[in-house]
Motif scaffolding. Structure first.
Motif: not given
Length: 708
Positions: A440-449, A453-459, A477-485
């Motif tokens: 059910g998850v289509d793609s994932v990205a990580v927030a980057s100031k 675009s405000g996000t980057t693709t995690p390696p 010590g945390d990151v924010l990941l965004e999962a497009t459903l």
């Protein structure tokens, strides 16, 4: 008391209420200034979705809700259409209420474009979306359909649906009540005095609630605002009608209005205070809720009921004292005229006939009523009150709903409304892999100031490249990941995906939390179900204890509580059948059974208090069974009138095209009518008559009767 005080005291009361109304009246149109329809703001601080929202600004620039613009052409977008989309994106980026705009994102089938316009944090969502929609409409080439959807679009549609809550709702409720009162009392003046009392109570309530919301003590949204208006108008009218009935009785026995006023207050003070106090205690049980929207309704409704009581016991007596018998013109009660015969062969009228039926067939009456109510309650089997999609909240047309469907047809359904995961930066790759592995998850990205675009693709393995490898933003010590459903954010499938997502990321990082639009809906529904499970039993116990203290009995309160439970089950069961098979609603919010229960039980007990306090009063003089018949005869008309009025006021909620308000309107209105016509008129009197003095155990009324 001197003649001067008899004139000055009621005049002072009227002047004070006029002053309160003159100050509170202008706040009718202002309460929307301190209300919010942001679903996340009603979640408890402990909810994961709340924690994610509070920390989101640590990982990306603080912003408002995203408005998703979708352009589509069935035959495929042309090159000119693409140029129009690019020009529109540039124009949106120049708006002062838009913080940033994504590049135009074409669909794989070439039939649609998507533009994400993120609003500024201080933008008025409704106004901003209206302006963006107007701009999109102006830019559309012939044959291209345009929509503004996403979280901002749905909020704007919800706000527009609530737009009539200040004027339309109140106008419909007051008009319905006025017509009913004119028909019942056949007096042009009395309805004006009663509705004036209710309106002044509402002015005072709104004034207090506005200031409490303005300083942040309570949180008000559209549903709380609407229910406050309806509850105050209905309750204040009910209490006013009970006092009016006592005052009209007293005018037959007293030459002066002052004597009638004292007698009416003496006879109505206890039942009105008891019934109002019961409702206040019942709604205050909502403070046990974890949802701030439910929690806010408790004190707001209690304030409304308190002012309803105050107005009915101060303003209305002063007004009726000023007008005296003229208030009932043309059917003015004459001094010394005979009271209606309530029981026996000489008694006439509907309630005399009902009393004779109860006396002859008491056991048959209450058994038939109980079986009928239980049969209606079987509809509860089909009740689905575990939440509805956000797109179904607004009844009628909704551009956001139509746009979401187009978005889901051409893009991943969750585009623009990703699930957000906050987890340890040291486990970014593992979290990304766990997220992408969830069905059910289509793609994932990580927030980057740092990223435009405000996000980057995690390696890492399992994550496709696509965005520039900007450094993820870390905080504490945390990151924010965004999962497009893959599915629309408010769909059942998306909610299942979020639940699976939480399980998956917890295995990698036990401290990881999941938020976003879908997670907010999940947490809201789960909390609502929890609230319902806890609050309903508490309300029953609290009201039972109040009834035991009021009636000085154990058996009678158990009978009354049992009757309102059966009545509530019948009302909700019929509601479930109507919602499913007549209106074809998609389900119900968990708050629908909770609010319906609180109001029906509290208000249903209201009518039983009106009845049984009068029955007890009559039973002390005439015996338990005769007391039932006399109490039924003297209260039948006024309680039925009050029930019809209250049902009409709650039914007025149906003019607001919001799903849960329409459902609450139906259940409460139908339940009040059921309680008034069946439970209070037949079931309770028949049970009390059948039980006789046993109904009053262990009070002195349960012992052999000695005429006083």
């Amino acid at each position: 008391m001197s003649r001067f005080l008899r004139i000055a005291l009621p005049a002072l009361v009227i002047v004070v209420w006029l002053a309160v109304a003159s100050v509170g009246g202008p706040f009718f149109g202002k309460i929307s200034e301190v209300s919010t329809n942001d679903q996340t703001s009603f979640l408890p601080a402990s909810a994961d979705a709340t924690k994610v929202q509070e920390r989101a600004s640590e990982f990306r620039q603080a912003s408002g809700a995203p408005a998703i613009v979708v352009l589509s052409r069935d035959t495929g977008l042309t090159e000119a259409d693409q140029e129009t989309a690019s020009s529109l994106a540039r124009d949106l980026g120049r708006r002062g209420d838009v913080q940033g705009v994504s590049p135009v994102i074409p669909s794989d089938d070439g039939e649609a474009d998507e533009i994400v316009a993120t609003l500024t944090q201080d933008a008025d969502t409704g106004d901003a979306v209206d302006a963006i929609r107007a701009e999109v409409d102006d830019a559309l080439p012939s044959g291209v359909q345009g929509y503004v959807t996403g979280p901002a679009g749905f909020t704007a549609d919800l706000t527009a649906a609530f737009a009539g809550i200040d004027g339309l709702l109140l106008g419909v409720a007051l008009a319905a009540v006025f017509v009913i009162l004119v028909i019942v009392y056949r007096s042009p003046l009395l309805p004006v005095l009663v509705l004036g009392t209710a309106t002044f109570a509402l002015c005072a309530s709104i004034l207090v609630v506005w200031w409490l919301a303005a300083v942040g003590i309570v949180t008000v949204n559209g549903q709380v605002q609407g229910i406050l208006s309806i509850l105050v108008i209905g309750a204040a009218t009910d209490y006013a009608l009970l006092y009016t009935a006592r005052f009209r009785e007293a005018l037959r026995d007293h030459r002066t209005g002052w004597g009638a006023t004292k007698t009416a207050l003496r006879g109505s003070l206890e039942p009105i205070l008891a019934s109002g106090g019961t409702v206040i205690v019942g709604v205050l049980c909502l403070l046990l809720s974890d949802l701030n929207s439910n929690k806010a309704l408790g004190p707001v409704a209690a304030i409304g009921i308190a002012f309803s009581l105050l107005a009915a016991l101060t303003l209305l007596p002063a007004l009726l004292l000023a007008f005296r018998r003229a208030a009932f013109w043309p059917l003015r009660p004459a001094y010394g005229s005979a009271h209606p015969v309530l029981t026996g062969p000489d008694a006439r009228g509907l309630w005399a006939r009902v009393g004779r039926l109860v006396a002859r067939r008491s056991r048959t009456v209450w058994i038939v009523c109980t079986v009928g109510l239980l049969a209606m309650g079987t509809g509860l089997v089909g009740l689905e009150a575990d939440g509805v999609p956000q797109s179904d909240l607004v009844l009628g047309s909704s551009q956001a709903r139509d746009g979401q469907q187009v978005l889901a047809d051409h893009f991943p359904g969750g585009s623009g409304s990703p699930a957000q995961v906050i987890g340890a930066a040291s486990k970014t790759d593992e979290l990304a892999d766990a997220i992408t592995a969830v069905d059910g998850v289509d793609s994932v990205a990580v927030a980057s100031k740092d990223s435009p675009s405000g996000t980057t693709t995690p390696p890492g393995p399992g994550v496709s490249a696509g965005a520039a490898a900007w450094a993820p933003t870390e905080s504490r010590g945390d990151v924010l990941l965004e999962a497009t459903l893959s599915d629309p954010a408010d769909s059942d499938s998306a909610e299942h995906t979020v639940r699976d997502l939480r399980t998956a990321v917890e295995r990698v990082d036990p401290d990881a939390i999941v938020g976003g639009v879908t997670a907010t809906a999940v947490d809201t529904d789960d909390t609502g179900i929890r609230d319902r499970t806890i609050i309903i039993p508490v309300v029953l116990v609290v009201i039972l204890l109040i009834l035991m203290l009021l009636l000085r009995s154990v058996v009678a309160p158990l009978v009354l509580i049992g009757s309102v439970i059966v009545s509530f089950a019948a009302a909700l069961g019929v509601g479930a059948l109507v919602f499913d098979h007549v209106f074809h609603f998609p389900g119900a919010d968990p708050s629908v059974p909770l609010y319906s229960f609180v109001f029906l039980v509290a208000l249903g007990v209201d009518y039983n208090i009106f009845l049984m306090t009068r029955v007890r009063e009559e039973a002390l003089r005439h015996g338990p069974r005769e007391g039932v018949l006399r109490g039924l005869g003297v209260t039948g008309g006024v309680i039925t009138s009050a029930g019809v009025v209250l049902a009409a006021t709650f039914a007025a909620l149906g003019v607001i095209p919001i799903l849960f308000l329409v459902q609450i309107a139906f259940v409460v209105a139908f339940g009040v009518l059921l309680d008034t016509i069946v439970v209070r008129s037949l079931l309770v009197p028949a049970l009390a008559y059948d039980l006789g003095r046993r109904a009053w155990w262990p009070s002195r009324l349960s012992r052999p009767f000695r005429r006083m």
